[in-house]
Design a protein around this motif. Structure first.
Motif, PDB file in Angstrom:
ATOM      1  N   THR A 197       1.218  -0.788  -0.216  1.00 24.85           N
ATOM      2  CA  THR A 197      -0.366  -0.006  -0.245  1.00 24.85           C
ATOM      3  C   THR A 197       0.946   1.281  -0.393  1.00 24.85           C
ATOM      4  OG1 THR A 197      -1.703  -1.119   1.004  1.00 24.85           O
ATOM      5  CG2 THR A 197      -2.000   1.424   1.444  1.00 24.85           C
ATOM      6  N   ILE A 210      -4.327   0.772  -1.914  1.00 22.18           N
ATOM      7  CA  ILE A 210      -4.391  -0.031  -0.653  1.00 22.18           C
ATOM      8  C   ILE A 210      -4.817  -0.873  -1.620  1.00 22.18           C
ATOM      9  CG2 ILE A 210      -5.398  -1.139   0.768  1.00 22.18           C
ATOM     10  CD1 ILE A 210      -6.694   2.701   1.383  1.00 22.18           C
ATOM     11  N   TRP A 216      -7.165  -3.442  -6.496  1.00 20.01           N
ATOM     12  CA  TRP A 216      -6.893  -1.750  -5.705  1.00 20.01           C
ATOM     13  C   TRP A 216      -7.985  -1.189  -5.094  1.00 20.01           C
ATOM     14  CZ3 TRP A 216      -2.011  -1.672  -4.364  1.00 20.01           C
ATOM     15  CH2 TRP A 216      -0.466  -2.139  -5.088  1.00 20.01           C
TER      16      TRP A 216
END
Length: 388
Positions: A197, A210, A216
Motif C-alpha cells: 500500500t 491500497i 486495488w
C-alpha cells in the motif's frame, strides 16, 4: 444500568460489546439492514488489535481475510521513499491490518450477541431524545413498524459525523476544514503489480493505493468541492490522471465505465467543544470527525469506546464528563497532526506548488521512525480494557 447506543459503527459496536460483557443491559441501534457498505474506514491499527487481544477476539479477527501493512511508503515522480516502518513496535502487533469494516462490525456484534444483556436492532434509526428536566433518559427511533421509545440511564450517540442525536442534544461541532475530498474506486490487481500500500504524489495530483490482494482500492484526492468539476470533465479525465500516476494501471483504467463506479467521500475535520449532556454522550465521529490522513478514524472511535466502558462501568452514567476529559487530548493532538499534513503536504500537492525532487528515507532515521510508528501504531493515549 441500562444503556442505548445509536449507531452500529466501530465506536457503537465496541462499546456495546464491552458493556454487554460486564452484564449491562445494552441496546444497539443500526439504521441499515446490514453493515455492508463499501469504502468505509478499514485500517485496524495496533492499538485496536491489542484491544481485540484483551477481549479474546484477536484470533477470530485474524481468521478474517486481511492484508498486513508494516509501513508507509511515499511514491513521487522520482521514486519511492519509506516514511515509516512499524516493525519493532512494542505490544505484540507491529502492522496495520486492512479488513473490510463490515467484517469487523460483524465480528463485534456476533460476540456481543453471546451475552443475554445485549440487543441489536437493525433498520432502526434514532431520531430524537427523551428528556426528564435537564437529563436525557433515552431516545426515540423509527423502524418499519413505526415510532418507538427506549428509556435508558445512558444514551450514547455513535451515529457518525451527521449525528441526529447530537443535533437533538443542541451540540454543534467546530469545523477545522479540509482542503480535499476523496474519490474511491476499485481496479483489478495483477501479478507483477507493486506489493505494498502506498501514497502516490505528483505535481497537482495525489492518490492512495491500497493493496486488497485481488484488487486495488484507490483513493484519488481532489480539491474540496471538486467532485462536480470532475464529473463535468468526464470519466476520461479521471482515467487519464490515474493512468499517469500509476502507469501499471494505464490499460485497466478503461474498466471505469462511468462515475457510477466511484464513491465520493466528503472529507470533514471537526470536533465538539462539549461531548455530553446529563445522561447523554457523543463518541467517535459524532464527537470528532477525523480526516482520512493517517487512517486513524476507526482506531480513535474504538479508543473512545474503551474509555467510555472503563469509566461508565466504574462510575456509572455520570462519567460522561470524565470521558470527554480523557479523550479530548488525544483527539486534539491527532487532529493537529492531520491539519499539519493537510497544510504542508495535501494542499500544496493539489495546488501544484509542492516540489518533491527527493524525499528522504525517514524510516531509516531511528528517532523519527520511533516517533512516527508510535503515533501511527499506538496513537495518543492508547486505552486498555479494564473489565476482563
Amino acid at each position: 444500568m441500562r444503556c442505548v447506543i445509536a449507531g452500529g459503527g466501530p465506536a457503537g459496536a465496541m462499546l456495546a460489546l464491552l458493556l454487554a460483557r460486564a452484564g449491562v443491559e445494552v441496546t444497539l441501534l443500526e439504521k441499515h439492514a446490514d453493515f455492508l457498505r463499501d469504502f468505509r474506514g478499514d485500517t485496524i491499527h495496533p492499538s485496536t488489535l491489542r484491544v481485540l487481544d484483551e477481549i479474546g477476539l484477536a484470533e477470530a479477527f485474524h481468521r478474517i481475510p486481511h492484508r498486513k501493512a508494516y509501513g508507509l511508503t511515499l511514491v513521487t515522480d522520482t521514486g519511492a521513499s519509506r516514511l515509516a516502518d512499524l516493525r519493532g513496535l512494542r505490544g505484540g502487533y507491529d502492522y496495520i491490518a486492512f479488513v473490510p469494516q463490515w467484517d469487523f462490525l460483524n465480528l463485534l456484534t456476533a460476540e456481543a450477541a453471546k451475552y443475554p444483556s445485549f440487543r441489536l436492532l437493525m433498520n432502526a434509526e434514532a431520531n430524537g431524545l427523551i428528556r426528564d428536566g435537564g437529563t436525557v433518559r433515552g431516545l426515540r427511533y423509527h423502524d418499519k413498524d413505526g415510532e418507538h421509545e427506549l428509556r435508558a440511564d445512558l444514551t450514547v450517540a455513535a451515529d457518525g459525523r451527521g449525528s441526529t442525536l447530537r443535533v437533538a442534544a443542541g451540540l454543534a461541532p467546530v469545523e477545522m476544514g479540509a482542503p480535499m475530498d476523496v474519490v474511491w474506486f476499485r481496479m483489478p490487481r495483477e501479478d507483477g503489480d507493486p506489493g505494498e500500500t502506498f501514497l502516490r504524489v505528483s505535481t497537482g495530483r495525489l492518490l492512495v493505493a491500497i493493496n486488497r490482494e485481488t484488487y486495488w482500492q484507490l483513493g484519488y484526492v481532489i480539491p474540496k468541492g471538486g467532485a462536480e468539476r470532475l464529473r463535468a470533465a468526464g470519466i476520461e479525465e479521471l482515467r487519464h490522471h490515474v493512468g499517469r500516476l500509476l502507469p501499471f494501471l494505464a490499460e485497466r483504467v478503461t474498466l471505469l465505465g462511468s462515475f457510477d463506479d466511484v464513491s465520493v467521500l466528503t472529507v470533514a475535520l471537526n470536533r465538539l467543544r462539549r461531548w455530553y449532556r446529563p445522561g447523554f454522550l457523543c463518541i467517535g465521529d459524532a464527537a470528532h470527525a477525523m480526516s482520512p490522513v493517517f487512517g486513524v478514524g476507526i482506531n480513535l472511535a474504538v479508543q473512545d469506546a474503551v474509555a467510555t466502558a472503563n469509566l461508565v462501568l466504574k462510575h456509572g452514567p455520570s462519567a460522561v464528563a470524565a470521558v470527554q476529559r480523557r479523550r479530548m487530548f488525544p483527539t486534539v493532538v491527532t487532529q493537529f497532526a492531520q491539519r499539519v499534513a493537510q497544510k504542508r503536504l495535501i494542499a500544496p500537492a493539489l495546488e501544484g506548488s509542492l516540489r518533491l525532487t527527493r524525499v528522504p528515507e525517514l524510516a531509516r532515521i531511528p528517532v523519527i521512525n520511533r516517533l512516527t510508528r508510535t503515533f501511527i501504531g499506538n496513537g495518543v493515549r492508547p486505552e486498555h480494557v479494564a473489565s476482563r
